[in-house]
Write a protein that holds these residues in place. Structure first.
Motif, short mmCIF file in Angstrom:
data_model
loop_
_atom_site.label_atom_id
_atom_site.label_comp_id
_atom_site.label_asym_id
_atom_site.label_seq_id
_atom_site.Cartn_x
_atom_site.Cartn_y
_atom_site.Cartn_z
N GLY A 123 0.81 -1.21 0.00
CA GLY A 123 0.00 0.00 0.00
C GLY A 123 0.85 1.26 0.00
N PHE A 124 1.90 1.29 0.82
CA PHE A 124 2.79 2.45 0.84
C PHE A 124 3.46 2.64 -0.52
N CYS A 125 3.93 1.54 -1.11
CA CYS A 125 4.64 1.64 -2.39
C CYS A 125 3.69 2.04 -3.52
N THR A 126 2.49 1.51 -3.50
CA THR A 126 1.53 1.84 -4.55
C THR A 126 1.17 3.32 -4.52
N PHE A 133 6.22 4.49 4.47
CA PHE A 133 6.99 3.26 4.26
C PHE A 133 8.20 3.22 5.18
N TRP A 134 8.92 4.33 5.27
CA TRP A 134 10.11 4.40 6.13
C TRP A 134 9.74 4.18 7.60
N GLY A 135 8.70 4.85 8.05
CA GLY A 135 8.28 4.67 9.43
C GLY A 135 7.85 3.24 9.73
N PHE A 136 7.19 2.61 8.76
CA PHE A 136 6.75 1.23 8.95
C PHE A 136 7.95 0.29 9.06
N ILE A 151 9.96 -6.77 1.33
CA ILE A 151 10.17 -5.43 0.76
C ILE A 151 10.40 -5.46 -0.75
N PRO A 152 11.22 -6.39 -1.31
CA PRO A 152 11.36 -6.41 -2.78
C PRO A 152 10.03 -6.61 -3.49
N VAL A 153 9.17 -7.47 -2.94
CA VAL A 153 7.85 -7.69 -3.55
C VAL A 153 7.03 -6.41 -3.52
N ALA A 154 7.12 -5.69 -2.41
CA ALA A 154 6.35 -4.45 -2.29
C ALA A 154 6.90 -3.36 -3.20
N LEU A 155 8.23 -3.25 -3.30
CA LEU A 155 8.82 -2.20 -4.13
C LEU A 155 8.46 -2.34 -5.60
N ALA A 156 8.19 -3.56 -6.03
CA ALA A 156 7.81 -3.77 -7.43
C ALA A 156 6.48 -3.10 -7.76
N ASN A 157 5.71 -2.73 -6.75
CA ASN A 157 4.42 -2.07 -6.97
C ASN A 157 4.54 -0.56 -7.07
N VAL A 159 5.56 3.02 -8.71
CA VAL A 159 5.66 3.52 -10.08
C VAL A 159 7.12 3.74 -10.46
N ASP A 160 7.89 4.31 -9.56
CA ASP A 160 9.32 4.56 -9.78
C ASP A 160 10.08 4.08 -8.54
N PRO A 161 10.43 2.78 -8.47
CA PRO A 161 11.08 2.25 -7.27
C PRO A 161 12.37 2.98 -6.87
N PRO A 162 13.30 3.31 -7.82
CA PRO A 162 14.51 4.02 -7.40
C PRO A 162 14.21 5.36 -6.72
N LYS A 163 13.30 6.13 -7.29
CA LYS A 163 12.92 7.40 -6.70
C LYS A 163 12.29 7.19 -5.33
N PHE A 164 11.45 6.19 -5.21
CA PHE A 164 10.79 5.89 -3.95
C PHE A 164 11.80 5.56 -2.86
#
Length: 519
Positions: A123-126, A133-136, A151-157, A159-164
């Motif tokens: 949810g945070f990544c989406t 996300f950081w606090g969690f 976390i890798p599974v979540a980051l795939a959701n 839009v821009d994982p590197p920026k996130f």
């Protein structure tokens, strides 16, 4: 007639000489011809070999050219596919974000514990909620093994994982922006490393793998700028020698994750890696940073500094076990650790404190060597049984010393409320005085942690009794926080130089050092 005969003999002699000269000349010509023939034959063979070598090189170049063209063609296909996938992912993420926001509004009154961890992370990544996300993540240090998989599974959701990711860790990297931070609350390097490691499989190229992360030029440039800010802040951190290991690990992992390693900074990388060599990920990071050619010198430097255990980890990572055999290094480390412990015991001014410190150092050394033997299957060359027996002796001696001495019972002992006792014969003295203030509870001095980060220990409220015979609450550490083996002859940068004694544990080390636990 006589003169004619002499002339005939001379002519015959002359003819014979001419024949010999001609025969010699023919022999010379024959030899010369053979030499020339051999020379030309050799030249012909050389030309044939060179011709065959050129043909092989041409075939090899043709093969490599074909492979390169195939890779470029696949790369072109993957770029098109990635662009199409990204476009589709944006639409999916947009719809998922709207659904997540709607569900969040509908379920805002539900307990957070009832929400599945992976769903929460997704949810945070989406929603690209990097702050949430950081606090969690930092609130679930005890669940680090679970988070590492989720976390890798979540980051795939995202839009821009590197920026996130860059936005998520920006509160503490490249510089710590928190206000009112303390040593106890500064232990967030583990979270940065965890998130950066989790991004690697998300941005891995489908053809080239992790060696070429799929990061946009804009994000890669931003990552480079962040790295430059970190390097410029080294002076404020006390220089390379005094920078904290969590900061070093985060910086090096940042370079590897975003593929921004610079050959010009190889010297800086080497100093940082050697300074934090006890961190278990450092050997792999050193290889990823392009330090493979310098590894022999780095291992020798670690050995010279008394970090033989760290050297063993590096030798196994880069395949230099034959050049630096592990068993002699481990035995040398134990010999030196025993010398250091013996020298500490010579402190006659504070025998209790010296015994405590000597025992701790020897125990740390034994645990590090036993773990190394088990990890690299060295039992046949270096049986660890004697080391375990010695460790048991030291632990038993420590337990015995922590037992408080039994106080003799007296008539004046008040066990009911633990309050102050009146003076003897108080009832018979006219000016006897009994204080009404309670006696202060004995304080508990906690022995410093050997973890690589400053230990996070919950502070005790003042209205809560603390007893010297109790141990502090257990603190769970992440796998990254494996304590370094003690440096022989000194402590690691930032490690405490002295240790306070436990209550009732200050009379020196009971167990002697006469038993040899290595061969």
């Amino acid at each position: 007639m006589g003169s004619v005969a002499i002339t005939g003999e001379e002519m015959l002699q002359t003819s014979f000489d001419d024949f010999q000269r001609q025969t010699s000349l023919m022999a010379s010509c024959t030899l010369l011809w053979k030499e020339l023939s051999d020379h030309f034959t050799s030249l012909e063979q050389d030309l044939r070999r060179k011709s065959e070598a050129l043909k092989d090189q041409i075939q090899s170049l043709d093969s490599k050219t074909k492979e390169s063209l195939d890779v470029l063609e696949k790369r072109e296909e993957t770029i098109v596919g990635n662009v199409n996938q990204a476009i589709g992912k944006v639409e999916e993420s947009k719809e998922a974000a709207l659904i997540a926001i709607k569900l969040e509004k509908e379920n805002k009154d539900e307990e957070e514990e009832s929400v599945d961890c992976v769903k929460k992370l997704k949810g945070f990544c989406t929603k690209m909620d990097s702050l949430g996300f950081w606090g969690f993540v930092i609130g679930r240090k005890k669940e680090i093994d679970v988070m590492r998989a989720q976390i890798p599974v979540a980051l795939a959701n995202a839009v821009d994982p590197p920026k996130f990711v860059l936005e998520a860790i920006s509160e503490v990297f490249p510089v710590d922006k928190r206000e009112g931070k303390s040593e106890r609350s500064n232990d967030l390097g583990w979270a940065c490393v965890l998130i950066l490691e989790s991004l690697i499989p998300v941005v891995a190229d489908p053809v080239f793998g992790n060696s070429r992360p799929l990061v946009t030029p804009k994000m890669k440039q931003r990552a480079k700028e962040i790295a430059e800010v970190w390097k410029e802040s080294l002076d404020q951190r006390g220089g390379i020698e005094n920078v904290k290991t969590p900061d070093v690990h985060t910086f090096l992992q940042h370079l590897v994750t975003f593929g921004i390693v610079s050959k010009e900074d190889a010297g800086l990388y080497r100093k940082l890696v050697v300074g934090s060599a006890w961190r278990k990920q450092m050997p792999k990071l050193a290889v990823s940073l392009g330090l493979g050619d310098n590894m022999e010198d780095m291992i020798q430097e670690l050995i010279n500094k008394g970090q033989q255990v760290d050297a063993v980890h590096f030798t196994h990572e880069v395949g230099l076990v034959d050049k630096f055999p592990p068993v002699p290094l481990l035995k040398a480390y134990l010999r030196e650790s025993k010398k250091v412990a013996s020298s500490i015991l010579e402190d006659k001014n504070n025998s209790g404190r010296a015994g405590n410190l000597a025992g701790r150092k020897e125990q740390s050394a034994l645990r590090a060597v036993i773990k190394c033997i088990e990890e690299y299957k060295l039992e046949a060359e270096f049986p660890p049984e004697s080391l375990r027996k010695r460790l048991e002796q030291l632990e038993k001696a420590k337990v015995e010393k922590k037992k408080p001495a039994a106080a003799p019972a007296t008539k004046r002992t008040r066990a009911s409320n633990g309050g102050p006792m009146p003076p003897a014969k108080a009832g018979r003295l006219t000016n006897a005085y009994v204080s009404s203030f309670p006696v202060a509870a004995p304080t508990f001095v906690r022995s410093p942690s050997h973890g690589q980060y400053p230990a996070v220990v919950p502070s005790y409220p003042y209205d809560r009794p603390i007893y010297g015979s109790r141990s502090p609450p257990a603190v769970v550490y992440s796998p990254e926080e494996t304590a370094p083996p003690p440096m022989l002859g000194g402590a690691y940068p930032g490690a405490p130089l002295s240790y306070a004694a436990y209550g009732g544990y200050g009379n020196g080390l009971a167990a002697g050092y006469q038993q040899a636990y290595y061969r």
